[in-house]
Design a protein around this motif. Structure first.
Motif, PDB file in Angstrom:
ATOM      1  N   SER A 176      38.745 -13.103 106.753  1.00 11.90           N
ATOM      2  CA  SER A 176      38.029 -14.050 105.910  1.00 11.90           C
ATOM      3  C   SER A 176      37.109 -13.323 104.950  1.00 11.90           C
ATOM      4  O   SER A 176      36.766 -12.153 105.159  1.00 11.90           O
ATOM      5  CB  SER A 176      37.208 -15.020 106.775  1.00 11.90           C
ATOM      6  N   THR A 177      36.729 -14.023 103.892  1.00 13.82           N
ATOM      7  CA  THR A 177      35.762 -13.506 102.924  1.00 13.82           C
ATOM      8  C   THR A 177      34.651 -14.531 102.777  1.00 13.82           C
ATOM      9  O   THR A 177      34.920 -15.710 102.523  1.00 13.82           O
ATOM     10  CB  THR A 177      36.413 -13.256 101.555  1.00 13.82           C
ATOM     11  N   HIS A 278      20.094   8.937  97.832  1.00 18.27           N
ATOM     12  CA  HIS A 278      19.561   7.599  97.640  1.00 18.27           C
ATOM     13  C   HIS A 278      20.658   6.610  97.272  1.00 18.27           C
ATOM     14  O   HIS A 278      21.546   6.913  96.476  1.00 18.27           O
ATOM     15  CB  HIS A 278      18.483   7.620  96.559  1.00 18.27           C
ATOM     16  N   ALA A 279      20.573   5.431  97.848  1.00 22.53           N
ATOM     17  CA  ALA A 279      21.547   4.371  97.609  1.00 22.53           C
ATOM     18  C   ALA A 279      20.973   3.339  96.659  1.00 22.53           C
ATOM     19  O   ALA A 279      19.763   3.094  96.630  1.00 22.53           O
ATOM     20  CB  ALA A 279      21.930   3.699  98.927  1.00 22.53           C
ATOM     21  N   LEU A 280      21.840   2.708  95.898  1.00 18.66           N
ATOM     22  CA  LEU A 280      21.489   1.556  95.074  1.00 18.66           C
ATOM     23  C   LEU A 280      22.799   0.838  94.778  1.00 18.66           C
ATOM     24  O   LEU A 280      23.555   1.229  93.891  1.00 18.66           O
ATOM     25  CB  LEU A 280      20.793   1.987  93.784  1.00 18.66           C
ATOM     26  N   ARG A 281      23.087  -0.200  95.575  1.00 13.59           N
ATOM     27  CA  ARG A 281      24.401  -0.838  95.502  1.00 13.59           C
ATOM     28  C   ARG A 281      24.279  -2.350  95.586  1.00 13.59           C
ATOM     29  O   ARG A 281      23.286  -2.893  96.057  1.00 13.59           O
ATOM     30  CB  ARG A 281      25.309  -0.358  96.638  1.00 13.59           C
ATOM     31  N   ARG A 282      25.344  -2.983  95.160  1.00 11.57           N
ATOM     32  CA  ARG A 282      25.462  -4.440  95.229  1.00 11.57           C
ATOM     33  C   ARG A 282      26.804  -4.774  95.857  1.00 11.57           C
ATOM     34  O   ARG A 282      27.824  -4.169  95.517  1.00 11.57           O
ATOM     35  CB  ARG A 282      25.376  -5.033  93.821  1.00 11.57           C
ATOM     36  N   LEU A 283      26.817  -5.718  96.776  1.00 10.42           N
ATOM     37  CA  LEU A 283      28.054  -6.159  97.422  1.00 10.42           C
ATOM     38  C   LEU A 283      28.173  -7.660  97.241  1.00 10.42           C
ATOM     39  O   LEU A 283      27.338  -8.423  97.731  1.00 10.42           O
ATOM     40  CB  LEU A 283      28.044  -5.805  98.914  1.00 10.42           C
ATOM     41  N   VAL A 284      29.195  -8.082  96.520  1.00  7.69           N
ATOM     42  CA  VAL A 284      29.425  -9.501  96.279  1.00  7.69           C
ATOM     43  C   VAL A 284      30.486  -9.987  97.265  1.00  7.69           C
ATOM     44  O   VAL A 284      31.612  -9.499  97.286  1.00  7.69           O
ATOM     45  CB  VAL A 284      29.878  -9.756  94.831  1.00  7.69           C
ATOM     46  N   GLY A 285      30.109 -10.955  98.093  1.00 10.63           N
ATOM     47  CA  GLY A 285      31.007 -11.413  99.146  1.00 10.63           C
ATOM     48  C   GLY A 285      30.993 -10.440 100.320  1.00 10.63           C
ATOM     49  O   GLY A 285      30.431  -9.350 100.246  1.00 10.63           O
ATOM     50  N   GLN A 286      31.611 -10.849 101.423  1.00 12.43           N
ATOM     51  CA  GLN A 286      31.698  -9.985 102.600  1.00 12.43           C
ATOM     52  C   GLN A 286      33.025 -10.230 103.292  1.00 12.43           C
ATOM     53  O   GLN A 286      33.294 -11.336 103.773  1.00 12.43           O
ATOM     54  CB  GLN A 286      30.555 -10.253 103.573  1.00 12.43           C
ATOM     55  N   ASN A 287      33.858  -9.196 103.334  1.00 10.57           N
ATOM     56  CA  ASN A 287      35.147  -9.302 104.004  1.00 10.57           C
ATOM     57  C   ASN A 287      35.011  -8.998 105.487  1.00 10.57           C
ATOM     58  O   ASN A 287      34.307  -8.059 105.876  1.00 10.57           O
ATOM     59  CB  ASN A 287      36.146  -8.327 103.386  1.00 10.57           C
ATOM     60  N   THR A 288      35.699  -9.773 106.297  1.00  8.92           N
ATOM     61  CA  THR A 288      35.858  -9.488 107.722  1.00  8.92           C
ATOM     62  C   THR A 288      37.350  -9.565 108.006  1.00  8.92           C
ATOM     63  O   THR A 288      37.940 -10.661 108.028  1.00  8.92           O
ATOM     64  CB  THR A 288      35.094 -10.494 108.594  1.00  8.92           C
ATOM     65  N   ARG A 289      37.983  -8.420 108.181  1.00  8.56           N
ATOM     66  CA  ARG A 289      39.437  -8.387 108.315  1.00  8.56           C
ATOM     67  C   ARG A 289      39.850  -7.294 109.296  1.00  8.56           C
ATOM     68  O   ARG A 289      39.205  -6.249 109.377  1.00  8.56           O
ATOM     69  CB  ARG A 289      40.107  -8.126 106.958  1.00  8.56           C
ATOM     70  N   VAL A 290      40.941  -7.532 110.014  1.00  8.78           N
ATOM     71  CA  VAL A 290      41.513  -6.553 110.937  1.00  8.78           C
ATOM     72  C   VAL A 290      43.008  -6.481 110.660  1.00  8.78           C
ATOM     73  O   VAL A 290      43.690  -7.515 110.616  1.00  8.78           O
ATOM     74  CB  VAL A 290      41.267  -6.935 112.406  1.00  8.78           C
ATOM     75  N   ALA A 291      43.520  -5.284 110.450  1.00  7.34           N
ATOM     76  CA  ALA A 291      44.942  -5.107 110.148  1.00  7.34           C
ATOM     77  C   ALA A 291      45.808  -5.690 111.254  1.00  7.34           C
ATOM     78  O   ALA A 291      45.479  -5.588 112.444  1.00  7.34           O
ATOM     79  CB  ALA A 291      45.262  -3.624 109.959  1.00  7.34           C
ATOM     80  N   ARG A 292      46.897  -6.315 110.839  1.00  9.79           N
ATOM     81  CA  ARG A 292      47.801  -6.933 111.812  1.00  9.79           C
ATOM     82  C   ARG A 292      48.363  -5.885 112.769  1.00  9.79           C
ATOM     83  O   ARG A 292      48.510  -6.132 113.965  1.00  9.79           O
ATOM     84  CB  ARG A 292      48.945  -7.618 111.076  1.00  9.79           C
TER      85      ARG A 292
END
Length: 510
Positions: A176-177, A278-292
């Motif tokens: 899912s995303t 140093h980090a500076l990032r943006r993440l749009v949405g969040q995937n939760t997936r497991v390979a079949r």
């Protein structure tokens, strides 16, 4: 066009790919690692290791080498689930240990170890395609001097969540995303007066927040003082309020504005002064997936190529590095000619359920961060449940990835589980027995010819102090078989376990 041959080609020189390369090299296999980047990634991602992976690294002597104490991993006194702390001090063998090491530093250290072991790493080599038959995989790469072809017996996808290996192999990636969420995170500096003695922060007009994840009504606030500097993250759930140009570079001003929206107070962030990276990032949405499937013939997936999920709770490297250690000894056994016929299939059978459990608990933790009074009520109830030792122990083992044993075909309580941490009567810790990644048959007294049919594969060690008179420990640290009485040399259950995991006695499997 240059063409080469190797037994194992690993796509991806991140922590998981390098760890797998080291495991294979320990067993006498010389893999080739290819990476599209020109050198080790300096991108800050994970900030450390937490879970049973600390013990697994200790078994290879890496925990102390990577900055942990000389006496090995110690269970944490408490941990958090969706920002809710729970006590682990009363657990007989707390499964959660930690090692603060930024991912770029971890990569450099694993690369050094791989180099010492003779592993070849080819930078600036991007995998562009492959074809395969019953015997080989023909891998096409774009190298710095033009096209390269490598013929390999096995191809490993350790190339991250957008894995080219997984996509080209057409392995399904169900899950899912989470649409409408935006997470911004980065290193910054905050007023020193805001820092609290317990590692948290008190922001005027917003309140006091603990180290780690904090739920607020308008989103999630993450704060951590780390060796690399002060890390802050903001997650927002309102899609209308978080519309962004995903192609625009992330800025500190954007992080500050998100913090002020979520916290409802002025947050004067300053550029970071810590050592970094140093980090500076943006993440749009969040995937939760497991390979079949983790295996498709001669192709295997490990780490983020096999599973992606929220970073909440820090499970990523705990999961991926143990994928590498699980697959490493099995693939080496097959290439060295003594593996049982179905040994490679146990990689998916053992590791896929662990990833599904990780996906489940990361979704649960993210769900408990959502806004609304209903979520607040569930959190209040869940917090009460965490005060029960049985519940805390269950959650701790879930987060550590040790709540479900592997199916080893043996019904002893120790079998299928990571070997307990203990000292032998001679003072050695059990982790020291696994430095060379060889299987160990540990017995409390000498029995003649106990593993006589497997001298090339099994190291028999006689010592007192173990939790059982006899234990067969796999190279990845998991108990394959155990007995409450000292076995005879012809014990049928021991011989069955030896054959199941390490092949027939006195013969090599073609």
């Amino acid at each position: 066009m240059s063409e080469n041959r190797t037994d194992v080609l690993i796509a991806g020189a991140g922590p998981n790919g390098l760890m797998l390369a080291c495991e294979l090299a320990l067993a006498g296999i010389s893999p080739v690692v290819v990476e599209r980047l020109p050198g080790p990634s300096g991108e800050p991602r994970a900030n450390g290791l937490v879970g049973s992976v600390s013990r697994v690294l200790d078994m290879r002597g890496l925990y102390t080498e990577f900055g942990g104490p000389a006496e090995g991993p110690k269970p944490l006194p408490y941990y958090i689930f969706s920002g809710m702390a729970f006590d682990m001090t009363g657990m007989d063998a707390g499964p959660m240990a930690a090692l603060l090491i930024p991912q770029p530093e971890l990569v450099v250290k694993l690369l050094a170890r791989a180099t010492e072991l003779g592993v070849q790493v080819r930078w600036s080599h991007e995998l562009t395609g492959f074809t395969r038959d019953d015997n080989r995989v023909r891998v096409e790469l774009d190298g710095p001097e033009g096209p390269v072809v490598i013929h390999t017996r096995y191809l490993i996808g350790a190339d991250g969540g957008k894995s080219a290996v997984r996509k080209l192999a057409d392995i399904e990636f169900p899950g899912s995303t989470a649409e409408g969420t935006v997470t911004r995170f980065g290193h910054t500096d905050v007023p020193a007066a805001w820092l609290t003695p317990d590692g948290g922060i008190e922001i005027p007009g917003a309140g006091r927040f603990r180290f780690g994840h904090n739920r607020v009504e308008r989103g999630m606030f993450v704060f951590a003082e780390l060796p690399s500097g002060t890390m802050m993250a903001i997650q927002e759930f309102d899609a209308a309020a978080t519309v962004v140009d995903e192609d625009a570079p992330m800025t500190l001003a954007e992080l500050r504005e998100a913090a002020e929206r979520v916290l409802g107070a002025e947050v004067p962030l300053q550029p970071p002064t810590g050592p970094g990276p140093h980090a500076l990032r943006r993440l749009v949405g969040q995937n939760t997936r497991v390979a079949r499937h983790y295996r498709d013939g001669r192709i295997f997936l490990i780490g983020d190529a096999a599973h992606v999920h929220s970073a909440i709770g820090g499970p990523g490297l705990n999961l991926g590095l143990q994928d590498a250690v699980n697959l490493g000894w099995k693939l080496a056994a097959h290439l060295n000619g003594w593996a049982p016929a179905d040994l490679l299939d146990t990689y998916h059978a053992e590791r896929h359920p662990v990833a599904e459990r990780t996906a489940m608990h990361s979704l649960a933790q993210s769900g408990l961060m959502l806004p609304g009074p209903e979520t607040a009520g569930v959190r209040a109830l869940f917090g009460e449940l965490l005060a029960y030792p049985q519940v805390a122990a269950h959650i701790a083992n879930l987060l550590a990835g040790t709540d479900r044993p592997y199916d080893t075909g043996d019904n002893h309580p120790l079998s299928g589980r990571l070997v307990p941490d203990f000292r032998l009567g001679d003072g050695r810790r059990v982790a020291e027995l696994l430095r060379t990644a060889r299987p160990v048959l540990l017995v409390t007294d000498t029995v003649a010819d106990l593993a006589a049919g497997w001298p090339d594969r099994i190291e028999v060690i006689t010592a007192t102090g173990a939790p059982a008179p006899a234990m067969l420990i796999r190279p990845d640290g998991y108990v394959a078989w155990a007995a409450d009485t000292l076995p005879a040399a012809d014990d049928p259950t021991l011989r069955a376990a030896l054959t199941r995991w390490f092949g027939p006695a006195n013969s090599l499997v073609a």
